[in-house]
Design a protein around this motif. Structure first.
Motif, PDB file in Angstrom:
ATOM      1  N   LEU A  21      19.660 -27.028  -6.367  1.00 44.54           N
ATOM      2  CA  LEU A  21      19.370 -28.545  -6.291  1.00 44.54           C
ATOM      3  C   LEU A  21      20.060 -28.955  -5.011  1.00 44.54           C
ATOM      4  O   LEU A  21      19.419 -29.728  -4.221  1.00 44.54           O
ATOM      5  CB  LEU A  21      20.014 -29.470  -7.494  1.00 44.54           C
ATOM      6  CG  LEU A  21      19.836 -30.757  -7.304  1.00 44.54           C
ATOM      7  CD1 LEU A  21      18.211 -31.231  -7.311  1.00 44.54           C
ATOM      8  CD2 LEU A  21      20.285 -31.768  -8.815  1.00 44.54           C
ATOM      9  N   GLY A  22      21.245 -28.624  -4.720  1.00 47.41           N
ATOM     10  CA  GLY A  22      21.996 -29.119  -3.511  1.00 47.41           C
ATOM     11  C   GLY A  22      21.227 -28.458  -2.290  1.00 47.41           C
ATOM     12  O   GLY A  22      20.998 -29.142  -1.209  1.00 47.41           O
ATOM     13  N   VAL A  23      20.998 -27.252  -2.262  1.00 44.33           N
ATOM     14  CA  VAL A  23      20.089 -26.483  -1.171  1.00 44.33           C
ATOM     15  C   VAL A  23      18.772 -27.418  -1.022  1.00 44.33           C
ATOM     16  O   VAL A  23      18.500 -27.603   0.169  1.00 44.33           O
ATOM     17  CB  VAL A  23      19.807 -25.078  -1.150  1.00 44.33           C
ATOM     18  CG1 VAL A  23      18.946 -24.533  -0.318  1.00 44.33           C
ATOM     19  CG2 VAL A  23      21.230 -24.329  -1.345  1.00 44.33           C
ATOM     20  N   THR A  24      18.203 -27.699  -1.984  1.00 45.50           N
ATOM     21  CA  THR A  24      17.008 -28.362  -1.835  1.00 45.50           C
ATOM     22  C   THR A  24      16.979 -29.800  -1.318  1.00 45.50           C
ATOM     23  O   THR A  24      16.097 -29.903  -0.265  1.00 45.50           O
ATOM     24  CB  THR A  24      16.167 -28.284  -3.445  1.00 45.50           C
ATOM     25  OG1 THR A  24      16.035 -27.158  -4.030  1.00 45.50           O
ATOM     26  CG2 THR A  24      14.679 -29.173  -3.258  1.00 45.50           C
ATOM     27  N   LEU A  25      18.048 -30.348  -1.992  1.00 44.80           N
ATOM     28  CA  LEU A  25      18.196 -31.901  -1.342  1.00 44.80           C
ATOM     29  C   LEU A  25      18.641 -31.737   0.197  1.00 44.80           C
ATOM     30  O   LEU A  25      17.850 -32.554   0.822  1.00 44.80           O
ATOM     31  CB  LEU A  25      19.256 -32.541  -2.135  1.00 44.80           C
ATOM     32  CG  LEU A  25      19.011 -33.099  -3.351  1.00 44.80           C
ATOM     33  CD1 LEU A  25      20.228 -33.474  -4.257  1.00 44.80           C
ATOM     34  CD2 LEU A  25      17.837 -34.067  -3.585  1.00 44.80           C
TER      35      LEU A  25
END
Length: 230
Positions: A21-25
């Motif tokens: 999720l962090g990478v995507t955001l």
């Protein structure tokens, strides 16, 4: 699988979801910038996505602990003091990375997107220094740039009420993708609020695993090998 081993495995799965999720955001504003401008560093949404808080802080630095925790499903890392000590050590790295993600997100939310702070709206005004994370907290953290009708300074002196709209008015309904300014404000707010939550959750999961690993190290492991795998 013991209770501690089960919690370690659960931590691993949770960290995996959070790091993805962090990478995507973090990638969202970078991708949108590339799609809109066909090149990087041209009219970016903000400086802070280029500090890679989600890709490096909440992403790469969480991979070792995530891999170690997921290995608990195979009952390979929780059976000895060395495994539990290594688990705690790797999760300490995760906590550091998550704290970095947290601090960058707080600073990004406090300052807002570049369109609210810079007339040039380019990375030429960006200073990539960790000193900026703690040097600019003299002003209150109020997110006024997001809740105002516009965060760009107005020159119309005949209508001062335009610049006096505050967060208390909750003018969020005026925020839609009808202008580049609103696009940047919505994306900036959504991305870094999400990264803020990711950082907080990663810190909590990392600290819980450090505690489990510490007690597991003292007790010589939290599970026993079985002579036969069913």
């Amino acid at each position: 699988m013991t209770c501690c081993e089960g919690w370690t495995s659960c931590n691993g799965f949770s960290l995996l979801v959070l790091l993805l999720l962090g990478v995507t955001l973090n990638a969202i504003p970078l991708i949108l910038n590339f799609v809109d401008e066909d090149q990087f560093f041209e009219n970016p949404i903000s400086c802070f996505e280029w500090w890679f808080p989600g890709i490096i802080g909440a992403g790469v630095m969480a991979i070792p602990a995530t891999t170690m925790s997921l290995a608990a499903r195979k009952r390979a890392c929780c059976n000895n003091k060395t495994g539990m000590f290594l688990s705690s050590l790797l999760n300490a790295i995760t906590v550091i990375g998550a704290a970095y993600c947290l601090l960058v997100s707080i600073q990004a939310l406090a300052e807002g997107p570049l369109i609210c702070n810079s007339q040039s709206n380019t990375t030429s005004s960006c200073e990539f220094s960790l000193k900026n994370l703690t040097a600019n907290y003299k002003e209150s953290f109020d997110l006024q740039w997001f809740f105002e009708d516009s965060c760009v300074p107005h020159t119309d002196s005949n209508n001062p009420s335009i610049t006096n709209t505050t967060a208390n008015n909750w003018r969020v309904y005026n925020l839609h993708f009808n202008s580049i300014e609103n696009q940047h404000r919505i994306i900036h707010f959504s991305v870094f609020l999400g990264l803020l939550l990711v950082g907080i959750l990663e810190i909590l999961f990392g600290l819980s695993q450090i505690i489990i690993g510490f007690f597991g190290c003292l007790c010589g492991g939290v599970s026993k090998r079985r002579s036969q795998i069913v």
